[in-house]
Design an enzyme around this catalytic site. Structure first.
Site: not given
Lengths: 361, 361, 361, 361
Positions: B117-118, B141, B143, B186, B285
């Site tokens: 991810g980022d 991700t 999210d 999130g 999870h």
């Protein structure tokens, strides 16, 4: 050939998967085989307290289509309000049992099918004896804690939802080398936790019937690590919170919210004792509202048919039960007299220990 | 025809569904089309810190069979340890970036595919620029907060697990006339909550991008009741805990454990404001570890193939992306420069409002 | 603020998952935002042929609860009966378009939302132009063959059911070293087969857009064996039966029943060519009737809301569409002018080939 | 404390869900409790025919993780090749039983656990008696036709897959007013069809134990229509093809392919007799390869543990069995002597009839 009858049906106590399948089976049998009328009471015995009584007529169309596949109960239910000590708005308790009995009379019922667990049956029986109600019971409880029946409606589905959660926790536990704690339902008995833990590949299962220690749990997790596996799955029955787990546990019981539930508490203690990263899932009511499993629908259907037959035969004060691949019936009094918690030397405990699963003791 | 290469692949940050499908696709493309070697680093960049480097060779057999269907990552991952400020046992932070770069050289890699991810991309890019690593990124991700790609691996599955939970909460909510609160994942963005809430039939959806008030939520629940429906479904993104929700919220933020999580807090406040019985589920999870959805597997496969092609073309410092039914690539720098939270006037917010869903504002 | 309106909605052509979610979204938007009335026509345009017109009023309660989660359509549908050439009981064809238009007038509709595919839209448009009906279209088709929208309602679910079948065929194929053939739906386009095959780990995917040969399939299966894997998964789009597969295929087309379907035919031919044991599964309508996937429900909801907005804005003869994460609208005429079969150089074909999947050519 | 042993395990006959869970349980029990070695034979008794014998050592790591959740068998299986009359390449049959027995000796096995159905047990017993093999049996069969055990591994999952298909066929049947025919597995017994039909809401269930007529089926469908419901679900056990259904059926039996299977044949005949549109689904091997249900995993685990215990106790020539919530053991000879087809007056037939389901008679 029996005379035309009008029978009532109600769902009582906590809901679970399979209630609608029971209702459908009762209607099918009563209408198609006997040509009777069936009425469904709203929200358990609460429906009888309204004037006019709150009910709905149940015909074949009402129970058609997808209804048997849906969780919950189309009749509504509640686990509040013992009619012999009913909590009134002003805070007092009132005996409203005569209103229930009056409602049964008002509807002109010949018999009443109560779908419930031990608590509901105790109340319904008291009502039946006081008012001369013709009662037949159908056992439902996700906890599977009713005596004299191998299985109650709702249990198989609840186990299935918990197993599915374990199936999903395993890969992420493995990827991150974590200990995953799953808190499952179970008011006083550990059946769900035990069955789900075995079927879901748990390493540790905590049930209220067996006293655990954090040390024992930690020892198991360290043993798993010694085999080269750096993650573990732990199932905790919510009923474990009633156990006296020593000093820390007393602290928990004094302030449940501080730990956000027994699962979170166990997770914290495991982290402390082993240094493992832990994560907690609290399934809650998804265990009740799921679509009923095939087995729950099958049992529900068999129970519903048999309960109507008991009425046709004039056999009351009895509960249908599953025993050795057959549907039988037993006295309700006997069924509720024996609370069926997990037996310490029963086949599932033996299976769990045989697989090397720690039960925390 | 490109020369024989040896490429590395690693999964970084929180795991999600679909990672194994990416790995499989990369191996298939690299081996079958180009005849290259693929090695998988263990636990993200951590694998590069070991000497010898911790990796496993990935051939067709390794990625065969059910592997693409499994959640998690066979390579392991972690979200600890920025190599530029690595937390050492003595509590200090150390720059270990040269060790990572050295590990890359030791393996003789021609290129590295990072699935992340980022946060992971920011670190991997810094490593690539410092050490001359040939980096290609694949976005994952749950999210879905990465800019410049319509979707990242793992998001569709996470939404699906949350929707399934709502499907199960609806019948039990209806049976008991309760308000069910579902807390979903999130970290900073509300995409999961918003999509799951719409698809799962929620009445209220709380996301971090929109400031809520308990009064507004309560008003919606009362409005639902006015239509004759005495239950409701509320989805809460865990990121909502970062919002400044006024006095009570400040109390929450001072003692998260006191409420057992933001979902439990919202549930308590709704109960207070409306008198409704509330129940809370915290999925945790299970949103990460589930079997990947068909769409996640499809996107993962397309991304994996395309990432290998980028290496063959010598296009580095780029991330594959999904855009308008095509797989494209964009500069990693651009992708991480734009954080994709829920847009207040975007299509899903508009859809939610159009359905009458309250966003708490 | 628009004036009060009365709008109709109908589902047309083959059913699929997500139709009920569209209907619910339309009712929510129309009633809650605009205060309009909504009526649902029974069985597509057939409802307009009855006098009085066969319809049901749709209010919030009608579309509540589990309805959005159910497959099928509560309104009923049919793929029989072009009203411009309607098959009468005596075997003749009759133009009954004026009756449809009359039905629309009788109900006093201000607009009509048609949920359909290209065939339905062609007829509905002709009716709209002849009778001055205010038509808005919502695309649904498991085949995903409608132009100008990235996706239509029902496709994602159909793919999911097929992928699940492949997930289940893989372990039994491996255990018995068999070639498993899965025949999936797809009238003229291979989208379902292609997407499901990629996501489900198929070795061979046959679609109508690409001419296959049994030799090529057999070569792939032998190549798989050469890597040490003695089983394979083959996905066959039912539309493949329209391909000219040479001599044997002509024999098939002359007597489809002799082979029990195209899947069984391909299975026989593979067995002949490779000596493999083959088994065939024909999924059939389980691909249509399944509970809609989260994505189908999301798209259905967005489409429903947007379609009502188009009516409010007086934009007719348009179809809502999904494009680049947005809901847009396009002229119906344009949408049906472009048939969206699988593009031979499109991203999914490229992904399939990149994974080493044989497309039979 | 028993002496160290080396035990073999094999899966024989058609595969089903839960085999891997049995293997895992056997390994856990044998290794963790007794410290024994376990070896898995490849492809049933075939593994014993190779020299060296084809097997793999099974330790805890081999059976870890997701393995218990996967369908199929990691050991492979086959339903070809009775070793007492083994089909050779030249077309002759040869007695190869001594090779099997030799293989058992070569591996130095103390005992052999065979997971199979009645056919496999008959052969394994013959081998055991001839060669002095210490045999313990674990019952598995999706058909649930083994006597003396309430349930065999694989049955619950197969029923579940069939029920799920009915759940999906119902909405599309209703939307299009069709009769949906589902052909399910069942070699000689109708258990799957009967249980799935009840749990899945079927209107008609055809099983080989009860002679059907098309007239009776048609009468039921017309009766359903008379109640206002214009669709129906029909479950057909594949074993029904062995029934003598009169003239048309003889035609079917002479050319099965002409009808594409018994399900398609029944569908054609219903269409003829009632004028209904019919559609057919043939589930095939998805009933075998699915992820095992929680119940199948539980039973598999209990069976695996108990089978190892039988070896420890020196109790051979016995099969573990499920009876009244306990795991017991019975002589293999007794188990295979009693073929457990559906009893015409059994509880499930009674339940089906009680619900108004037609059994075609």
């Amino acid at each position: 050939m029996t005379a035309k009858k009008r029978i009532g049906i109600l769902t009582s106590g906590g809901d679970c998967a399979g209630l609608n399948a029971v209702i459908r089976a009762v209607v099918h049998r009563a209408v198609l085989t006997y040509g009777w009328q069936v009425v469904g009471l709203k929200e358990g015995t609460q429906g009888f307290l309204h004037r006019p009584v709150a009910y709905q007529a149940l015909d074949l169309r009402m129970v058609d289509g997808n209804m048997m596949r849906m969780g919950g109960t189309i009749l509504g239910t509640t686990n509040r309000g013992d009619p012999f000590a009913y909590p009134m708005a002003d805070g007092t308790l009132k005996d409203r049992s005569d209103e229930i009995i009056g409602g049964y009379r008002e509807l002109g019922l010949d018999a009443l099918i109560g779908i419930g667990g031990d608590g509901s049956f105790a109340i319904l029986r008291k009502l039946a004896q006081k008012g001369g109600l013709n009662l037949v019971g159908i056992p439902k409880t996700i906890d599977n804690d009713l005596g004299l029946t191998e299985v109650s409606v709702g249990y198989d589905t609840a186990v299935g939802v918990a197993v599915e959660a374990l199936d999903r926790l395993q890969p992420t536990a493995a990827s991150h080398q974590r200990v995953m704690v799953l808190e499952v339902m179970g008011r006083d008995a550990g059946h769900i936790a035990l069955a789900a833990g075995i079927a879901g590949g748990a390493d540790v299962i905590l049930i209220p019937e067996i006293q655990y220690t954090i040390e024992s749990i930690a020892a198991k997790i360290k043993q798993v690590r010694a085999t080269g596996r750096n993650f573990a799955l732990v199932v905790v029955s919510e009923a474990v919170k009633t156990l006296d787990g020593g000093g820390a546990m007393k602290e928990y019981q004094g302030g449940e919210k501080r730990y956000g539930g027994i699962g979170a508490y166990i997770g914290d203690k495991i982290a402390e004792a082993t240094g493992a990263e832990t994560r907690v899932t609290v399934l809650g009511h998804v265990q009740r509202g799921s679509m009923p499993s095939p087995r729950d629908r099958l049992i529900a259907s068999a129970f519903g048919v048999h309960a109507v037959d008991l009425i046709a035969e004039g056999q009351f004060d009895r509960m249908v039960a599953w025993s050795n691949r057959e549907v039988i019936s037993v006295p309700i009094a006997d069924a509720i007299a024996r609370y069926a918690c997990v037996e310490a030397d029963g086949p599932l405990v033996k299976t769990a220990r045989g697989l090397g699963i720690s039960l925390g003791d």
